[in-house]
Structure formats: C-alpha cells, structure tokens
Design an enzyme around this catalytic site. Sequence first.
Site, PDB file in Angstrom:
ATOM      1  N   ARG A 238       0.866  -1.180   0.000  1.00 44.30           N
ATOM      2  CA  ARG A 238       0.000   0.000   0.000  1.00 44.30           C
ATOM      3  C   ARG A 238       0.898   1.223   0.000  1.00 44.30           C
ATOM      4  O   ARG A 238       1.931   1.255   0.703  1.00 44.30           O
ATOM      5  CB  ARG A 238      -0.902   0.016   1.242  1.00 44.30           C
ATOM      6  CG  ARG A 238      -2.074  -0.950   1.185  1.00 44.30           C
ATOM      7  CD  ARG A 238      -3.112  -0.528   0.134  1.00 44.30           C
ATOM      8  NE  ARG A 238      -4.277  -1.410   0.109  1.00 44.30           N
ATOM      9  CZ  ARG A 238      -4.404  -2.483  -0.694  1.00 44.30           C
ATOM     10  NH1 ARG A 238      -3.436  -2.816  -1.533  1.00 44.30           N
ATOM     11  NH2 ARG A 238      -5.510  -3.203  -0.653  1.00 44.30           N
ATOM     12  N   GLU A 267      -3.535   7.596  -4.042  1.00 48.56           N
ATOM     13  CA  GLU A 267      -3.955   7.128  -5.369  1.00 48.56           C
ATOM     14  C   GLU A 267      -5.256   7.794  -5.783  1.00 48.56           C
ATOM     15  O   GLU A 267      -6.135   7.970  -4.935  1.00 48.56           O
ATOM     16  CB  GLU A 267      -4.139   5.606  -5.336  1.00 48.56           C
ATOM     17  CG  GLU A 267      -2.816   4.894  -5.184  1.00 48.56           C
ATOM     18  CD  GLU A 267      -2.964   3.375  -5.132  1.00 48.56           C
ATOM     19  OE1 GLU A 267      -4.020   2.861  -5.516  1.00 48.56           O
ATOM     20  OE2 GLU A 267      -1.998   2.739  -4.700  1.00 48.56           O
ATOM     21  N   HIS A 285      -1.200   0.419  -9.843  1.00 53.91           N
ATOM     22  CA  HIS A 285      -1.829  -0.534  -8.906  1.00 53.91           C
ATOM     23  C   HIS A 285      -2.445  -1.727  -9.661  1.00 53.91           C
ATOM     24  O   HIS A 285      -3.656  -1.931  -9.635  1.00 53.91           O
ATOM     25  CB  HIS A 285      -2.887   0.176  -8.044  1.00 53.91           C
ATOM     26  CG  HIS A 285      -3.165  -0.576  -6.765  1.00 53.91           C
ATOM     27  ND1 HIS A 285      -3.593   0.041  -5.610  1.00 53.91           N
ATOM     28  CD2 HIS A 285      -3.086  -1.899  -6.463  1.00 53.91           C
ATOM     29  CE1 HIS A 285      -3.767  -0.871  -4.663  1.00 53.91           C
ATOM     30  NE2 HIS A 285      -3.468  -2.056  -5.169  1.00 53.91           N
TER      31      HIS A 285
HETATM   32  C1  DGY Z   1      -5.384  -6.076  -2.803  1.00 52.31           C
HETATM   33  O1  DGY Z   1      -6.079  -7.079  -3.018  1.00 52.31           O
HETATM   34  O2  DGY Z   1      -5.247  -5.616  -1.689  1.00 52.31           O
HETATM   35  C2  DGY Z   1      -4.729  -5.489  -3.988  1.00 52.31           C
HETATM   36  O3  DGY Z   1      -4.089  -4.309  -3.713  1.00 52.31           O
HETATM   37  C3  DGY Z   1      -5.750  -5.327  -5.086  1.00 52.31           C
HETATM   38  O4  DGY Z   1      -5.093  -5.314  -6.281  1.00 52.31           O
END
Ligand code: DGY
Length: 320
Positions: A238, A267, A285
């Site tokens: 993240r 984002e 992402h």
């Molecule tokens: C998640 O599943 O947390 C991913 O970031 C989605 O692509």
Amino acid sequence: MARVLVTARLPGHSTERLAADHDLTYRDVDAPMPRDDLLVRVAGVDAVVAVLVDRVDAELLDAAGSQLRVVANVAVGYDNVDLAACAERDVVVTNTPGVLTDATADIAMALVLMTTRGLGAAERRVRTGEPWGWSLTGHLGTSLRGRTLGIVGPGAIGLATARRAKAFGMEILLTGRSEPDRRAVEGLGALVVGLPEVLRESDVVSLHCPLTPETRHLIAADELRAMKRTAHLVNTSRGPVVDEGALVAALESGEIAGAGLDVYEEEPHVHPGLLQRDDVVLLPHVGSATVETRSAMADLAVDNVLAVLSGGDPLSPVRG
Ligand code: DGY
C-alpha cells in the site's frame, strides 16, 4: 429476500450467483462509486461487495442500517474498512487472500527486474523516438544473481516473491511482525532478521506488509538513508507504507538507486517528483490485475456474501 449492493463492476460471472436468490443492486461501472451515491445506495442492504477505494467507515455503516450483515472487500488488503466500527455493529468483514498471491508476486518480481535493469527508462527511450544505438556501455543495469532481496512482510505474497527471486539467484532476508512459516524459510534458505538489517544488507527491499497505523510511513527518511546507495525499493503493498516525499528526496540525493512502485500514498495521484524521474518505474496498482485473479477475487467475495446470508461461516473472514 436479502438485498445486496455491489459497488463496482466485477470481472467474470459472479454477480449472476448473487442475482439468483437476492435483490441485487449491481453498479456495472469500473470507476469507484461517488461517496454521496454510495451513502444513498447502501441504505437498507444486507450485504455490500466493496472495492478497495470504497471507504467502509461508521458513516457508511450507519447509512446502511442495522440489518447489514457482511462487507465483502474484493481485495486482500482491508485498510479501507474500519474493522472496529464493523465489529461494534456485528458486521462480518471478509477479504480475498490466497487467490491473488501469484499475480501480485509476479508484479513484485517484474518491478524488481524493471528497476534494477532500468527498463522503464529504456522503454521510454525507444517509444519517444529518442536516438539510440547498441553499445557496450549503454543502459547498464545491475544483475540479480548473488544479490540480496529483503522482504518486509513475509506473508503469502512476500514469500511467493522470495521464491521467484530465489529462482533468479538472489539471497533472501525476511522481516515482519510475525514469524514466517518455518518450512518456507528453510526452503528459501532465508534468514529472518530485523528491519534495520534488511535495510542495511539488501540490494532490493520489497514491501509486502499490510497498511496499519504501525506500518504507515514504515519506510521514511531514516529508513531510506539506512539502505545501500545502490539499493532499490519495490512497493506492491500500500502506498502510505512509504513516505513518498522522503522517497523523492532520497532518490534526488542518491541515497538509493531506484524504485519500482505499484501503489501510491494518494492514489491515483502520484508525487510529481516521482513522475519526472528516470530511476523509478511506476505502475497503476495492477498487482492482482489478471483476468483469472480478479475473477477469482470476485468469486471469493461473492462466496463470502452467500455464506453469511445463508447463515453459514464466511470463507475468508478478516479478524480485527
Ligand atoms: C489487494 O487485493 O489488496 C490489492 O491491492 C488489489 O489489487
């Protein structure tokens, strides 16, 4: 008949299973649902299938009402969900672990290769028509064999990334809040160490930890300064795990050599200091973005909703 809200387009055919026996509101649109709309549409539903850009907080839960039983997040990460607020209201929260491990590890490994070989800049050079010609000394990256990959967050995706890196001849260091699976560590010939050692010894540091209050800005100015000047940072977890401003400063002053990022602090906004740099690779992402994986994620989210609404146990509950 139970009411279900799906806030954004799902790949595959999983919504058909919801529609069969439930009153389904399916927003068949890719873009995130505007907040105002979400607060209206959620009123009176028994289940919400949410995506990671939907903020599931007390306001949303109150707007839904006390009949709400389950929030199924179509993501393994659930930092968009206020778990305490859900627990207070007896709302079950589920995520989609397992099904996206390989796809996300593939992208982490792709970023390791892209950043250490400078492939973003190389690709841009050809695409923009800038003159180029083969030379012995042009576009020199660094090799992976014998180098060290530090995995921060050795859960399923972190370990799957480590296995890929091992196949490329890398040595593996692991660090995280909880002990990684011992058999996996042995299979990798990895060492489990603290974060300072990972930062100090790794040629590539790859982030795989969840975003929590403890991991927000886990990698900031001090941590970047502790890395080798030749090292690269990869983030597929993240964005807020990294202090983006500090990362730009560290790249500018040569404290690290490059970065490969799939996620960002705000984002879809990307720090302008990153956009200008040739020593970073920037992806939008896409860690789990394969047809197979996203369909499996949608299926698992729908299975979770169906299980809870029929009085059973969810398949992949998030425990706060
Ligand atoms: C998640 O599943 O947390 C991913 O970031 C989605 O692509």
